[in-house]
Design a protein around this motif. Structure first.
Motif, mmCIF file in Angstrom:
data_model
loop_
_atom_site.group_PDB
_atom_site.id
_atom_site.type_symbol
_atom_site.label_atom_id
_atom_site.label_comp_id
_atom_site.label_asym_id
_atom_site.label_seq_id
_atom_site.Cartn_x
_atom_site.Cartn_y
_atom_site.Cartn_z
ATOM 1 N N GLN A 39 0.839 -1.207 0.000
ATOM 2 C CA GLN A 39 0.000 0.000 0.000
ATOM 3 C C GLN A 39 0.873 1.256 0.000
ATOM 4 O OE1 GLN A 39 -3.573 0.261 0.008
ATOM 5 N NE2 GLN A 39 -3.250 -1.828 -0.712
ATOM 6 N N VAL A 40 1.924 1.255 0.782
ATOM 7 C CA VAL A 40 2.835 2.405 0.813
ATOM 8 C C VAL A 40 3.533 2.551 -0.536
ATOM 9 C CG1 VAL A 40 4.899 3.387 1.894
ATOM 10 C CG2 VAL A 40 3.150 2.297 3.318
ATOM 11 N N LEU A 43 1.698 4.473 -3.091
ATOM 12 C CA LEU A 43 1.643 5.924 -2.928
ATOM 13 C C LEU A 43 2.631 6.621 -3.863
ATOM 14 C CD1 LEU A 43 1.478 6.140 0.971
ATOM 15 C CD2 LEU A 43 -0.412 6.482 -0.656
ATOM 16 N N ALA A 48 8.134 8.085 1.457
ATOM 17 C CA ALA A 48 7.186 7.331 2.278
ATOM 18 C C ALA A 48 7.628 5.872 2.397
ATOM 19 C CB ALA A 48 5.784 7.418 1.682
ATOM 20 N N LEU A 49 8.084 5.287 1.313
ATOM 21 C CA LEU A 49 8.533 3.900 1.344
ATOM 22 C C LEU A 49 9.774 3.752 2.232
ATOM 23 C CD1 LEU A 49 8.006 1.032 0.376
ATOM 24 C CD2 LEU A 49 9.403 1.535 -1.647
ATOM 25 N N PHE A 52 8.645 3.941 5.834
ATOM 26 C CA PHE A 52 7.986 2.698 6.243
ATOM 27 C C PHE A 52 9.026 1.628 6.587
ATOM 28 C CE2 PHE A 52 6.180 -1.469 5.401
ATOM 29 C CZ PHE A 52 5.002 -1.420 6.120
ATOM 30 N N LEU A 99 4.817 9.080 7.232
ATOM 31 C CA LEU A 99 4.036 8.784 6.029
ATOM 32 C C LEU A 99 3.197 9.984 5.583
ATOM 33 C CD1 LEU A 99 2.842 5.123 6.685
ATOM 34 C CD2 LEU A 99 4.604 5.915 5.096
#
Length: 107
Positions: A39-40, A43, A48-49, A52, A99
């Motif tokens: 899901q990340v 994006l 963001a990755l 995470f 995130l």
């Protein structure tokens, strides 16, 4: 729901949800982590990755220390414990903030 473990091997109430075992629990939790990572990834934000992955690694490192100390009967120093707590407990908070930051329109 009651999870029956080796620590509480008493009489099992028949109304409790069946215990599926440690292997199935570990597999299911790993599967959920991979779903979350996918899901990340969707994006389409390298930041963001990276956040995470970094925060999940820290969280697992903290959890690993906690398990190690418990299983080896080692009492950590105050500094070691603080380090573990910041990684383990603070990780989800940092993950949520991290995130959101790449998508913020204002600082």
């Amino acid at each position: 729901m009651t999870l029956k473990t080796q620590a509480n091997c008493g009489v099992v109430d028949p109304l409790h949800i069946p215990f599926f075992g440690v292997p199935a629990t570990i597999n299911s939790s790993n599967y959920i982590l991979w779903l979350a990572m996918d899901q990340v990834r969707q994006l389409d934000s390298p930041t963001a990755l990276h956040t995470f992955i970094t925060e999940l690694l820290k969280l697992h490192q903290g959890q690993g220390l906690d398990i190690h100390w418990r299983d080896t009967f080692k009492c950590p120093t105050e500094e070691e414990y603080k380090h573990m707590a910041i990684h383990k407990t603070g990780g989800l908070f940092r993950l949520a903030i991290g995130l959101m930051q790449p998508f913020a329109t204002k600082n």
